[in-house]
Design a protein around this motif. Structure first.
Motif, PDB file in Angstrom:
ATOM      1  N   ILE A 243      40.860  35.861  32.889  1.00 58.11           N
ATOM      2  CA  ILE A 243      40.187  36.355  34.091  1.00 58.11           C
ATOM      3  C   ILE A 243      38.688  36.181  33.886  1.00 58.11           C
ATOM      4  CG2 ILE A 243      42.013  37.975  34.736  1.00 58.11           C
ATOM      5  CD1 ILE A 243      40.250  40.209  33.551  1.00 58.11           C
ATOM      6  N   PRO A 244      37.920  36.161  34.970  1.00 54.85           N
ATOM      7  CA  PRO A 244      36.472  35.983  34.845  1.00 54.85           C
ATOM      8  C   PRO A 244      35.822  37.118  34.051  1.00 54.85           C
ATOM      9  CG  PRO A 244      37.178  35.604  37.098  1.00 54.85           C
ATOM     10  CD  PRO A 244      38.350  36.182  36.365  1.00 54.85           C
ATOM     11  N   GLU A 245      34.646  36.826  33.520  1.00 53.87           N
ATOM     12  CA  GLU A 245      33.891  37.823  32.770  1.00 53.87           C
ATOM     13  C   GLU A 245      33.478  38.982  33.671  1.00 53.87           C
ATOM     14  OE1 GLU A 245      30.672  35.557  31.122  1.00 53.87           O
ATOM     15  OE2 GLU A 245      31.911  34.806  29.496  1.00 53.87           O
ATOM     16  N   GLU A 246      33.096  40.079  33.064  1.00 48.71           N
ATOM     17  CA  GLU A 246      32.787  41.321  33.786  1.00 48.71           C
ATOM     18  C   GLU A 246      31.748  41.142  34.895  1.00 48.71           C
ATOM     19  OE1 GLU A 246      30.811  44.800  35.007  1.00 48.71           O
ATOM     20  OE2 GLU A 246      29.863  43.434  33.580  1.00 48.71           O
ATOM     21  N   PRO A 247      30.636  40.410  34.687  1.00 47.76           N
ATOM     22  CA  PRO A 247      29.677  40.256  35.790  1.00 47.76           C
ATOM     23  C   PRO A 247      30.276  39.558  37.013  1.00 47.76           C
ATOM     24  CG  PRO A 247      28.648  39.638  33.715  1.00 47.76           C
ATOM     25  CD  PRO A 247      30.117  39.819  33.447  1.00 47.76           C
ATOM     26  N   VAL A 248      31.141  38.580  36.780  1.00 48.15           N
ATOM     27  CA  VAL A 248      31.790  37.877  37.895  1.00 48.15           C
ATOM     28  C   VAL A 248      32.774  38.811  38.600  1.00 48.15           C
ATOM     29  CG1 VAL A 248      33.258  35.914  38.534  1.00 48.15           C
ATOM     30  CG2 VAL A 248      31.481  35.637  36.783  1.00 48.15           C
ATOM     31  N   MET A 249      33.528  39.577  37.832  1.00 45.10           N
ATOM     32  CA  MET A 249      34.471  40.538  38.424  1.00 45.10           C
ATOM     33  C   MET A 249      33.725  41.576  39.263  1.00 45.10           C
ATOM     34  SD  MET A 249      37.488  39.556  37.669  1.00 45.10           S
ATOM     35  CE  MET A 249      38.457  40.995  38.062  1.00 45.10           C
ATOM     36  N   ARG A 250      32.583  42.046  38.765  1.00 43.16           N
ATOM     37  CA  ARG A 250      31.789  43.037  39.506  1.00 43.16           C
ATOM     38  C   ARG A 250      31.291  42.426  40.820  1.00 43.16           C
ATOM     39  NH1 ARG A 250      26.381  44.402  37.530  1.00 43.16           N
ATOM     40  NH2 ARG A 250      27.220  43.453  35.647  1.00 43.16           N
ATOM     41  N   LEU A 251      30.877  41.173  40.773  1.00 46.36           N
ATOM     42  CA  LEU A 251      30.432  40.482  41.977  1.00 46.36           C
ATOM     43  C   LEU A 251      31.564  40.379  42.996  1.00 46.36           C
ATOM     44  CD1 LEU A 251      28.188  38.773  43.398  1.00 46.36           C
ATOM     45  CD2 LEU A 251      29.279  36.795  42.358  1.00 46.36           C
ATOM     46  N   ILE A 252      32.747  39.989  42.529  1.00 45.66           N
ATOM     47  CA  ILE A 252      33.905  39.867  43.420  1.00 45.66           C
ATOM     48  C   ILE A 252      34.250  41.208  44.046  1.00 45.66           C
ATOM     49  CG2 ILE A 252      36.396  39.399  43.487  1.00 45.66           C
ATOM     50  CD1 ILE A 252      35.887  37.295  41.270  1.00 45.66           C
ATOM     51  N   GLU A 253      34.255  42.257  43.246  1.00 47.51           N
ATOM     52  CA  GLU A 253      34.594  43.592  43.743  1.00 47.51           C
ATOM     53  C   GLU A 253      33.621  44.081  44.801  1.00 47.51           C
ATOM     54  OE1 GLU A 253      34.752  45.765  40.089  1.00 47.51           O
ATOM     55  OE2 GLU A 253      36.700  44.912  39.529  1.00 47.51           O
ATOM     56  N   GLY A 254      32.384  43.598  44.783  1.00 43.91           N
ATOM     57  CA  GLY A 254      31.385  44.018  45.754  1.00 43.91           C
ATOM     58  C   GLY A 254      31.392  43.230  47.048  1.00 43.91           C
ATOM     59  N   LEU A 255      32.196  42.176  47.129  1.00 39.39           N
ATOM     60  CA  LEU A 255      32.250  41.357  48.342  1.00 39.39           C
ATOM     61  C   LEU A 255      33.120  42.014  49.411  1.00 39.39           C
ATOM     62  CD1 LEU A 255      32.699  37.821  46.741  1.00 39.39           C
ATOM     63  CD2 LEU A 255      30.612  38.783  47.730  1.00 39.39           C
ATOM     64  N   GLN A 256      32.741  41.838  50.664  1.00 42.51           N
ATOM     65  CA  GLN A 256      33.535  42.392  51.761  1.00 42.51           C
ATOM     66  C   GLN A 256      34.705  41.494  52.138  1.00 42.51           C
ATOM     67  OE1 GLN A 256      30.978  43.333  55.024  1.00 42.51           O
ATOM     68  NE2 GLN A 256      29.962  44.981  53.932  1.00 42.51           N
ATOM     69  N   ASN A 257      34.500  40.181  52.066  1.00 43.66           N
ATOM     70  CA  ASN A 257      35.543  39.229  52.451  1.00 43.66           C
ATOM     71  C   ASN A 257      35.935  38.403  51.237  1.00 43.66           C
ATOM     72  OD1 ASN A 257      35.454  39.940  55.223  1.00 43.66           O
ATOM     73  ND2 ASN A 257      33.597  38.729  55.431  1.00 43.66           N
ATOM     74  N   VAL A 258      37.061  38.746  50.645  1.00 46.00           N
ATOM     75  CA  VAL A 258      37.547  38.034  49.464  1.00 46.00           C
ATOM     76  C   VAL A 258      38.934  37.473  49.782  1.00 46.00           C
ATOM     77  CG1 VAL A 258      38.158  38.239  47.026  1.00 46.00           C
ATOM     78  CG2 VAL A 258      36.266  39.572  47.936  1.00 46.00           C
ATOM     79  N   VAL A 259      39.140  36.226  49.403  1.00 42.79           N
ATOM     80  CA  VAL A 259      40.456  35.610  49.565  1.00 42.79           C
ATOM     81  C   VAL A 259      41.393  36.173  48.507  1.00 42.79           C
ATOM     82  CG1 VAL A 259      39.460  33.501  50.521  1.00 42.79           C
ATOM     83  CG2 VAL A 259      39.900  33.642  48.076  1.00 42.79           C
ATOM     84  N   PRO A 260      42.695  36.019  48.674  1.00 41.29           N
ATOM     85  CA  PRO A 260      43.620  36.464  47.623  1.00 41.29           C
ATOM     86  C   PRO A 260      43.341  35.735  46.304  1.00 41.29           C
ATOM     87  CG  PRO A 260      44.815  35.996  49.653  1.00 41.29           C
ATOM     88  CD  PRO A 260      43.404  35.517  49.849  1.00 41.29           C
ATOM     89  N   ILE A 261      43.325  36.491  45.218  1.00 42.89           N
ATOM     90  CA  ILE A 261      43.105  35.932  43.882  1.00 42.89           C
ATOM     91  C   ILE A 261      44.268  36.372  43.010  1.00 42.89           C
ATOM     92  CG2 ILE A 261      41.602  35.847  41.867  1.00 42.89           C
ATOM     93  CD1 ILE A 261      39.248  36.491  43.731  1.00 42.89           C
ATOM     94  N   LEU A 262      44.914  35.397  42.378  1.00 38.96           N
ATOM     95  CA  LEU A 262      46.096  35.641  41.557  1.00 38.96           C
ATOM     96  C   LEU A 262      45.858  35.067  40.172  1.00 38.96           C
ATOM     97  CD1 LEU A 262      49.169  36.401  41.409  1.00 38.96           C
ATOM     98  CD2 LEU A 262      49.616  34.063  42.160  1.00 38.96           C
ATOM     99  N   ALA A 263      46.169  35.824  39.123  1.00 42.49           N
ATOM    100  CA  ALA A 263      46.062  35.331  37.753  1.00 42.49           C
ATOM    101  C   ALA A 263      47.459  35.051  37.209  1.00 42.49           C
ATOM    102  CB  ALA A 263      45.339  36.358  36.876  1.00 42.49           C
ATOM    103  N   VAL A 264      47.623  33.898  36.582  1.00 43.59           N
ATOM    104  CA  VAL A 264      48.908  33.511  36.008  1.00 43.59           C
ATOM    105  C   VAL A 264      48.711  33.098  34.553  1.00 43.59           C
ATOM    106  CG1 VAL A 264      49.855  32.779  38.243  1.00 43.59           C
ATOM    107  CG2 VAL A 264      48.716  31.107  36.776  1.00 43.59           C
TER     108      VAL A 264
END
Length: 87
Positions: A37-58
């Protein structure tokens, strides 16, 4: 659909930004591969977005995952007016 290794935060951010652009095709979703999964700063950025597409980790690799996604057979029937556009 974007398929990328989960540790490629640059691709994830670029994909999400492209999705906001009126001059670029819409991103349907992002599949993060290789069990990462992306590093913590990228995850924090994603969590702060209003419009996020589905993201799936495999856990599978990018090549295998891309082949599996390509093998999905989409079926739209005439009675499904929402997907077919027929009203």
């Amino acid at each position: 659909m974007i398929v990328t290794p989960g540790d490629r935060g640059d691709i994830v951010i670029s994909s999400l930004q492209a999705n906001q652009s009126a001059s670029y095709p819409r991103v349907a979703g992002i599949i993060l591969t290789a069990g990462a999964i992306p590093e913590e700063p990228v995850m924090r950025l994603i969590e702060g977005l209003q419009n996020v597409v589905p993201i799936l980790a495999v856990g599978s690799g990018t090549f295998e995952t891309t082949n599996q996604v390509a093998a999905v057979k989409a079926r739209i029937t005439a009675d499904n007016t929402k997907k077919s556009g027929l009203l």
